[in-house]
Design a protein around this motif. Structure first.
Motif, mmCIF file in Angstrom:
data_model
loop_
_atom_site.group_PDB
_atom_site.id
_atom_site.type_symbol
_atom_site.label_atom_id
_atom_site.label_comp_id
_atom_site.label_asym_id
_atom_site.label_seq_id
_atom_site.Cartn_x
_atom_site.Cartn_y
_atom_site.Cartn_z
ATOM 1 N N ILE C 206 0.861 -1.189 0.000
ATOM 2 C CA ILE C 206 0.000 0.000 0.000
ATOM 3 C C ILE C 206 0.892 1.231 0.000
ATOM 4 O O ILE C 206 1.749 1.365 0.879
ATOM 5 C CB ILE C 206 -0.909 0.014 1.239
ATOM 6 N N PRO C 207 0.710 2.135 -0.967
ATOM 7 C CA PRO C 207 1.569 3.327 -1.006
ATOM 8 C C PRO C 207 1.393 4.161 0.251
ATOM 9 O O PRO C 207 0.296 4.260 0.795
ATOM 10 C CB PRO C 207 1.053 4.095 -2.234
ATOM 11 N N SER C 208 2.481 4.770 0.715
ATOM 12 C CA SER C 208 2.391 5.500 1.976
ATOM 13 C C SER C 208 1.467 6.704 1.880
ATOM 14 O O SER C 208 0.904 7.136 2.881
ATOM 15 C CB SER C 208 3.778 5.921 2.453
ATOM 16 N N VAL C 209 1.286 7.251 0.686
ATOM 17 C CA VAL C 209 0.406 8.409 0.577
ATOM 18 C C VAL C 209 -1.057 7.987 0.830
ATOM 19 O O VAL C 209 -1.834 8.742 1.414
ATOM 20 C CB VAL C 209 0.588 9.121 -0.792
ATOM 21 N N VAL C 210 -1.409 6.757 0.452
ATOM 22 C CA VAL C 210 -2.762 6.269 0.714
ATOM 23 C C VAL C 210 -2.961 6.039 2.211
ATOM 24 O O VAL C 210 -4.010 6.370 2.779
ATOM 25 C CB VAL C 210 -3.021 4.963 -0.081
ATOM 26 N N ILE C 211 -1.931 5.483 2.874
ATOM 27 C CA ILE C 211 -2.011 5.325 4.329
ATOM 28 C C ILE C 211 -2.142 6.699 4.981
ATOM 29 O O ILE C 211 -2.868 6.881 5.957
ATOM 30 C CB ILE C 211 -0.761 4.602 4.880
ATOM 31 N N GLY C 212 -1.443 7.682 4.412
ATOM 32 C CA GLY C 212 -1.537 9.043 4.940
ATOM 33 C C GLY C 212 -2.950 9.584 4.856
ATOM 34 O O GLY C 212 -3.453 10.185 5.810
ATOM 35 N N VAL C 213 -3.611 9.376 3.715
ATOM 36 C CA VAL C 213 -5.001 9.823 3.554
ATOM 37 C C VAL C 213 -5.890 9.143 4.592
ATOM 38 O O VAL C 213 -6.710 9.778 5.258
ATOM 39 C CB VAL C 213 -5.508 9.503 2.135
ATOM 40 N N PHE C 214 -5.685 7.836 4.768
ATOM 41 C CA PHE C 214 -6.461 7.079 5.744
ATOM 42 C C PHE C 214 -6.244 7.626 7.148
ATOM 43 O O PHE C 214 -7.183 7.804 7.929
ATOM 44 C CB PHE C 214 -6.043 5.606 5.671
ATOM 45 N N GLY C 215 -4.986 7.918 7.461
ATOM 46 C CA GLY C 215 -4.672 8.456 8.783
ATOM 47 C C GLY C 215 -5.288 9.827 9.002
ATOM 48 O O GLY C 215 -5.866 10.118 10.043
ATOM 49 N N LEU C 216 -5.182 10.668 7.964
ATOM 50 C CA LEU C 216 -5.681 12.036 8.061
ATOM 51 C C LEU C 216 -7.182 12.049 8.315
ATOM 52 O O LEU C 216 -7.690 12.857 9.077
ATOM 53 C CB LEU C 216 -5.349 12.758 6.747
ATOM 54 N N ILE C 217 -7.902 11.139 7.660
ATOM 55 C CA ILE C 217 -9.354 11.177 7.754
ATOM 56 C C ILE C 217 -9.884 10.246 8.835
ATOM 57 O O ILE C 217 -10.614 10.657 9.727
ATOM 58 C CB ILE C 217 -9.991 10.826 6.395
ATOM 59 N N VAL C 218 -9.499 8.974 8.816
ATOM 60 C CA VAL C 218 -10.132 7.986 9.690
ATOM 61 C C VAL C 218 -9.470 7.902 11.064
ATOM 62 O O VAL C 218 -10.129 8.029 12.094
ATOM 63 C CB VAL C 218 -10.104 6.593 9.018
ATOM 64 N N ILE C 219 -8.151 7.685 11.067
ATOM 65 C CA ILE C 219 -7.484 7.455 12.349
ATOM 66 C C ILE C 219 -7.589 8.692 13.239
ATOM 67 O O ILE C 219 -7.785 8.584 14.458
ATOM 68 C CB ILE C 219 -6.013 7.073 12.123
ATOM 69 N N ALA C 220 -7.461 9.882 12.631
ATOM 70 C CA ALA C 220 -7.546 11.105 13.431
ATOM 71 C C ALA C 220 -8.905 11.185 14.128
ATOM 72 O O ALA C 220 -8.990 11.549 15.304
ATOM 73 C CB ALA C 220 -7.318 12.314 12.548
ATOM 74 N N ASN C 221 -9.970 10.857 13.394
ATOM 75 C CA ASN C 221 -11.301 10.875 14.015
ATOM 76 C C ASN C 221 -11.397 9.891 15.162
ATOM 77 O O ASN C 221 -11.919 10.199 16.227
ATOM 78 C CB ASN C 221 -12.373 10.527 12.972
ATOM 79 N N ILE C 222 -10.884 8.664 14.936
ATOM 80 C CA ILE C 222 -10.971 7.634 15.971
ATOM 81 C C ILE C 222 -10.192 8.065 17.206
ATOM 82 O O ILE C 222 -10.687 7.988 18.343
ATOM 83 C CB ILE C 222 -10.435 6.283 15.448
#
Lengths: 285, 315, 385
Positions: C206-222
Motif C-alpha cells: 500500500i503506497p504510503s500516501v494512501v495510508i496518509g489519507v487514511f490516517g488524516l481522515i479515519v485514524i484522526a477521528n478515531i
C-alpha cells in the motif's frame, strides 16, 4: 490503452534524441501554485481569442517561478508574495535590472472559526495576540472557557508569510500552531474543532465561520466579502503578482499582461476564488 | 521438512492453558494485521468505487483539477507509467548485472563483495526523501547543469538542469535497485551447479553460460524483482516531489526534460490543497483507488510468479 | 562457486578471450554502482549542506553600508566582497547593474530588522542545536521558524518529533508484527503459511500516501473520539498510521529469522516435553532474537525515514513536548514541505540539506548495526549446527 502505451514509448525514444525547442509566439508562465489555476484560465481564454499565441503555464511555487525568472527559463513569473531580496539580487545579476512587478488580482484572507464558536468579531491586535500564543484561552477575548487551538500554514506558503508580516507584525507564530499543508486541510480541521482558529482565502471556506475583523477597538467590524476586500476596508488582503524581465516587456507579452489586468481579464478572477483589482489598478484598453 | 509430520505423541502438547492462550493471542494479532489491510483497501474502495467510470479513467487532466465532475486520471496514469517505464529501463540492466556479479563472480571473502552487499542493504534502508535530495543535488544540479553548460549554453534556460521526467525516473531507479538485485540473485543462486557444469562441458565460456543459459532461466526472478520495483516506485511520492512531479500542467510531457503529473503526488494534492473538500472527496478516493489497485495488482503478480518459481524449483 | 565448479572451469576454459575479459570488467564496474551510489548520496547531500557545517551562510552580517557613489572608489575585489559576487558574476555585470545592486543593498539594510538577533548567523551549528533567547521570548528556547524577519533554525524540535512518532509507531507495531511472525513461522501448518505470509506482506504494497489519507481522515477521528484530545492531528495519530507501514517490515524480517531457526531446535524442545508455548517463546524466540532485534532496528529506521504519512497526519507543529497527544514536526515532513520554496544557496536551503544529511547518516548507522546483528545471528545458528 495500447495506443497510449505506444505513444509513451515513442515519446521516450524520441525524447532521447530531441532537444528542447522553443516555439515562436510562445509565452511561458511559471510560478505560484496558488495562481496556477487562474493563470491557466487566463491563458485558455486569451488563446481562444488570439489564435497565433501559445501560452504554457506550470506551477511549482512562487520560489520556483522566481528561480525560473532569474535563469531566464520563463517569461512571466506568477507570485503569491512579493519578491525577496536574494531573488531581486539574482534577477539584477541575470538581466541587469529589477523585474517589473504587476499586481494582477486581490486575495482576501479570512480568519476562520468553528460554526459553533459564539465569537463573531476580533480586532487585529487580538488576532496578533492569539496567533503568537500570548492569548491562550477563548475567554480572554470574550468566548467560552476553552483552550484555543491554532491552525496555520506551512512556512513555504505565501499565505503564511503574508499573515505573519501583516497581522503578526513580523512576530513568530506560537510553536503550538499546527502547520496544515493546504487550505483544505486547514478548513477541515477548523470545521471539526470547536475551539479552533485558522486563516486562509476568503473565497473558500464553506463549513466554517468567517470572522468580522476590526482594525482596532474603535473601528467597525468588516466582513470579508468582495466589496470590502476590493475597496480596502477589510484589513487583511494582499495582491497577487506577475513579475517580468523589463527587456521582455514588449510585443505579445506586454499585450497579454495588459489584457490580464483589463476589465476582460479581471472578470475571470472571481470564478477561481480571488478578487478583481480595483478600477484604479487596472490597465485601460 | 515440517515439524507437523512428527509422531503425534511428541507433537500434541496442546493440553496446557498457556499454549492455548498464547496461540490465541498470536492468532488475534495476525487477524488485526490482516484487518488493517482489509479496512484500508475497503475504505478506499467503498468511497472511491462510485466515481470510477470509463470517462474518469480515460479523460485527461483539465485545469479544474479539484472538480470531480470535470477531470480524469488519464494524464496521471500516463505520467506514472512513463516514470515507471523509464525507471525499469534504467534499473533492470544495472540490477541484473550486479546480481550476476554477486552470484557468479564474487567470493564471499573479498572485501569488494562485502562492500557491495553492505551497500545494497543500506540502499534499501535509505529514506525516500533523502533520495529526493540526492536527485536534486546530483542529477539536477550537477549532471543536469553540466549537460546544459556543455551542450545547451545558447538556450534560453535550463533544459536538463531542472526537475523532469528523466531525473525523477533515475532517482527512483537508484531507490529500487536493491529490490531487483536481491530477487535476481535469489533466482540465479537457485539454479543448480550441474547446469553450469554441463554448459562448460559443452565448451561455452563463462559469459556465454551466464547470458545464454542462466539468465533466461532466472527471468522469473528478474521479473519478480522488476515488478516489485515498479510497484514501489509507482506509489512513492517523496523522491519525485522536487525531481519532476508537477502540480498541474496542461497536456502530456512532450520530452524527457518535461515535468509530469503523477498519481501518488496528485492524491497528496487532492487531500491537502483543494479549496472545496466536499466536491473533491469523490475524486480523492477514486484517484487513491486507481493507485491502490495498480500497486496491489503488481504486488500480487510478483507473488504469483515467485510462488510458481518456488514450486517449480521444488520439482 | 564451490571446488567442483572451479575444477570444471579449469578444465574447460581454454581460450583467453579479450572481449570476454572486457565485458567481465564491465560487469565488475557496474556492480560497483550500488556502493558508488551510497557514497554519492553522502557527497552530494553533504555538498549542499556545507555552508551550515562550516558556518559560512550568508545571513545578514553587520556590514557597514556604503552609498552608491562609493562605487567609483571601490576596487574590483572590494566590490566582489561587499556584494557577495563571484569572479564570473562580477565580470558579466555592467556599471548599471552594479549600481542597482548597491541601491538594493541600501534599501534592504534600511528595511531590515535592527534587532541584535537579526545579525547572528542562525544557520550555524551552534544555533541549530542549542537553545537561544531570541527577542520577544522570555527565556532560551528551541525554535524552528525559518521564514521570519529573524530566522530561527533550531532543529531539536524536529529531531524530537521524529523520534517521538517513530517510537510510538514501533511500540504499536511490535506486538502485532512479532506475534504474527511467530504464528506464521512456527505455529501454523506450512500450507496456511504460504497464504498468510504473502497476504501480510501485501500490506507493504500500500503506497504510503494512501495510508496518509487514511490516517488524516479515519485514524484522526478515531483517536479524537477515543481520547477526547485537543489536537486531532497529533503524534499518536501519526504513530498509529506509521505503524501500518512498519508492521510488514518487522514482520518480514522477524519471520525470516524465526523460520531460519533449525527444525532440530523445535524437535528437541518437543522431545524434552515442552508445550507449544514453551517451544515458541523459550526456544525459538531466543534463538532468533538477533534477527528479531535487527528487524526492530530496520523497522525503526523505516519509521524514522517515512515522509508522506507524517506529513499528512502529524499536525506539523514544531513543539518540544513529551505528550503523545500533542502534534509534532518531523525531519522528513519539514524537508518535504519546505524545500520547494527555498532559494538555491539560501541558508534555509542549506539547513534542509543538513537535516537530510543527518537523517541519512542516522539510518545508515542503524542499518549497519542491524547488519552486524544479523551476521551475529547467522554465525550463531550456522556455528552451532
Amino acid at each position: 490503452m495500447k495506443a497510449k502505451i505506444n505513444y509513451v514509448l515513442s515519446t521516450i525514444i524520441l525524447g532521447l534524441i530531441l532537444t528542447y525547442a522553443g516555439e515562436a509566439g510562445n509565452i511561458i508562465v511559471k510560478g505560484s501554485d496558488t495562481l496556477v489555476i487562474l493563470a491557466q484560465k487566463w491563458a485558455e481564454v486569451y488563446m481562444a481569442k488570439n489564435k497565433n499565441v501559445t501560452i504554457q503555464v506550470t506551477g511549482g511555487g512562487s520560489g520556483t517561478g522566481f528561480a525560473a525568472l532569474q535563469n531566464k527559463s520563463t517569461d512571466l513569473c506568477n507570485a503569491s508574495r512579493k519578491i525577496k531580496t536574494t531573488e531581486l539580487q539574482n534577477c539584477i545579476k541575470a538581466f541587469g535590472k529589477r523585474p517589473l512587478e504587476f499586481p494582477v488580482a486581490l486575495d482576501g484572507l479570512s480568519v476562520y472559526v468553528n460554526t459553533e464558536n459564539p465569537i463573531k468579531e476580533l480586532t487585529l491586535q487580538q488576532l496578533e495576540a492569539i496567533f503568537t500564543g500570548k492569548v491562550k484561552n477563548w475567554k480572554e477575548v470574550g468566548g467560552p472557557d476553552a483552550q484555543i487551538t491554532l491552525y496555520s500554514r506551512e512556512n513555504s506558503s505565501g499565505t503564511y508569510e503574508f499573515f505573519k508580516e501583516h497581522v503578526l507584525k513580523g512576530k513568530d507564530f506560537a510553536s503550538s500552531a499546527q502547520a496544515m499543508p493546504g487550505t483544505a486541510a486547514l478548513i477541515q480541521a477548523v470545521a471539526r474543532d470547536k475551539n479552533g482558529i485558522g486563516y486562509g482565502g476568503a473565497a473558500y471556506g464553506q463549513g466554517v465561520k468567517h470572522l468580522l475583523i476590526k482594525k482596532d477597538d474603535s473601528s467597525p467590524a468588516i466582513e470579508p466579502v468582495e466589496e470590502n476586500i476590493v475597496n480596502g476596508t477589510y484589513p487583511i488582503w494582499r495582491y497577487l503578482y506577475v513579475y517580468v524581465n523589463p527587456d521582455l516587456y514588449k510585443g505579445e507579452i506586454a499585450e497579454y499582461l495588459k489584457w490580464i489586468r483589463s476589465d476582460e481579464g479581471q472578470k475571470i478572477v472571481k470564478d477561481i476564488g480571488y478578487y478583481p483589482l480595483p478600477k484604479n489598478l487596472r490597465s485601460s484598453n | 521438512m515440517n515439524h507437523n509430520k512428527l509422531p503425534l505423541q511428541i507433537t500434541k502438547p496442546w493440553r496446557d492453558c498457556e499454549s492455548i492462550i498464547f496461540t490465541g493471542l498470536c492468532f488475534l494479532a495476525t487477524l488485526v494485521v490482516l484487518a488493517i489491510l482489509v479496512v484500508i483497501v475497503g475504505y478506499i474502495a467503498v468511497n472511491g468505487w462510485g466515481h470510477i467510470t470509463w470517462k474518469f479513467l480515460t479523460s485527461p487532466m483539465t485545469q479544474d483539477i479539484f472538480d470531480a465532475s470535470r477531470t480524469g486520471v488519464l494524464s496521471l496514469a500516463i505520467g506514472t507509467a512513463a516514470k515507471v517505464i523509464l525507471m525499469t529501463i534504467a534499473v533492470v540492466p544495472v540490477g541484473a548485472i550486479t546480481a550476476i556479479y554477486l552470484s557468479e563472480y564474487s567470493s564471499s571473502k573479498s572485501i569488494f563483495t562485502k562492500v557491495v552487499r553492505l551497500a545494497i542493504n543500506n540502499l534499501a534502508g535509505v529514506p525516500a526523501i533523502v533520495f529526493g535530495l540526492f536527485g536534486v543535488g546530483f542529477f539536477i544540479k550537477t549532471i543536469g547543469s553540466t549537460i546544459d553548460a556543455t551542450f545547451f549554453s545558447q538556450s534560453s534556460g535550463p533544459v536538463w538542469g531542472k526537475p523532469c521526467l528523466l531525473w525523477a525516473s533515475f532517482t527512483l531507479a537508484v531507490m529500487t535497485l536493491p529490490v531487483v538485485i536481491v530477487a535476481t540473485e535469489e533466482a540465479l543462486r537457485s539454479i543448480p551447479n550441474s547446469l553450469r557444469e554441463a554448459s562448460y562441458a559443452l565448451g561455452a565460456t563463462k559469459l556465454e553460460t551466464i547470458f545464454k543459459v542462466l539468465l533466461p532461466i532466472s527471468i522469473p526472478g528478474l521479473l519478480t524483482g522488476s515488478i516489485l520495483a515498479v510497484s514501489r516506485a509507482a506509489g512513492e511520492v517523496a523522491p519525485i516531489l522536487f525531481t519532476g512531479a508537477a502540480y498541474y500542467m496542461a497536456g502530456l510531457p512532450k520530452s524527457l526534460s518535461d515535468q509530469f503529473m503523477d498519481l501518488g503526488y496528485q492524491v497528496y494534492i487532492l487531500a491537502t490543497q483543494s479549496p472545496n473538500i466536499e466536491k473533491t472527496r469523490a475524486l480523492l478516493f477514486a484517484t487513491s483507488l486507481v493507485l491502490l489497485v495498480l500497486t496491489l495488482a503488481l504486488n500480487l503478480v510478483a507473488i504469483l510468479i515467485r510462488y510458481r518459481m518456488r514450486s517449480q524449483n521444488k520439482n | 562457486m564451490n571446488k567442483d565448479t572451479k575444477i570444471s572451469l579449469a578444465l574447460t576454459r581454454v581460450q583467453f578471450n579479450w572481449t570476454e575479459r572486457i565485458l567481465e570488467l564491465g560487469i565488475l564496474l557496474i556492480s560497483a554502482t550500488t556502493s558508488v551510489a551510497i557514497l554519492m548520496i553522502f557527497v552530494f547531500v553533504g555538498r549542499e549542506s556545507m555552508p551550515v557545517i562550516f558556518g559560512k551562510s550568508q545571513l545578514d552580517a553587520s556590514q557597514s553600508i556604503r552609498s552608491v557613489e562609493d562605487l567609483h572608489k571601490m576596487s574590483a575585489k572590494e566590490i566582489m566582497t561587499y556584494l557577495g559576487l563571484s569572479k564570473e558574476e562580477y565580470n558579466s555585470l555592467d556599471k548599471q547593474s552594479l549600481r542597482e545592486l548597491m541601491l538594493l543593498k541600501i534599501e534592504t539594510a534600511r528595511d531590515a530588522s535592527k534587532d541584535k538577533d537579526a545579525f547572528i548567523n542562525a544557520a550555524s551549528l551552534k544555533y541549530l542545536f542549542f537553545p537561544h533567547q531570541w527577542t520577544g521570548y522570555d527565556k532560551p528556547v528551541f525554535i524552528w521558524q525559518p521564514v521570519s524577519e529573524i530566522r530561527k533554525f533550531n532543529i531539536i524540535p524536529l529531531i524530537v518529533g521524529s523520534l517521538k512518532i517513530s517510537l510510538i509507531a514501533i511500540l504499536v507495531s511490535v506486538p502485532f508484527a512479532i506475534a504474527s511472525a511467530i504464528l506464521v513461522s512456527v505455529l501454523v501448518h506450512p500450507k496456511i503459511k504460504e497464504v498468510l505470509k504473502p497476504l501480510i506482506e501485501l500490506l507493504a504494497g500500500i503506497p504510503s500516501v494512501v495510508i496518509g489519507v487514511f490516517g488524516l481522515i479515519v485514524i484522526a477521528n478515531i483517536v479524537q473520539s477515543v481520547t477526547g484530545c485537543v489536537f486531532r492531528l497529533n503524534s499518536l495519530t501519526a504513530g498509529i498510521a506509521l505503524s501500518f507501514a512498519v508492521i510488514p517490515v518487522i514482520f518480514s524480517i522477524s519471520e525470516d529469522a524465526l523460520s531460519s531457526v533449525p527444525k532440530s531446535y523445535i524437535e528437541a524442545a518437543y522431545a524434552l516435553g515442552a508445550s507449544r508455548w514453551k517451544m515458541a517463546f523459550q526456544v525459538v524466540m531466543p534463538a532468533a532474537f538477533p534477527g528479531v532485534f535487527a528487524a526492530l532496528m530496520i523497522g525503526f529506521g523505516r519509521a524514522f525515514g517515512e515522509t508522506m504519512i507524517v506529513l499528512m497526519a502529524s499536525g506539523n507543529a514544531s513543539i518540544l513536548s513529551a505528550s503523545i497527544l500533542d502534534p509534532a514536526r518531523t525531519i522528513t515532513a519539514t524537508i518535504a514541505a519546505e524545500l520547494a520554496e527555498t532559494v538555491f544557496g539560501d541558508p534555509h536551503y542549506s539547513v534542509l540539506f543538513f537535516i537530510g544529511l543527518l537523517l541519512f547518516v542516522f539510518t545508515f548507522i542503524l542499518n549497519i548495526a542491524a547488519n552486524l546483528v544479523m551476521g551475529h545471528l547467522r554465525t550463531r545458528i550456522e556455528g552451532k549446527k
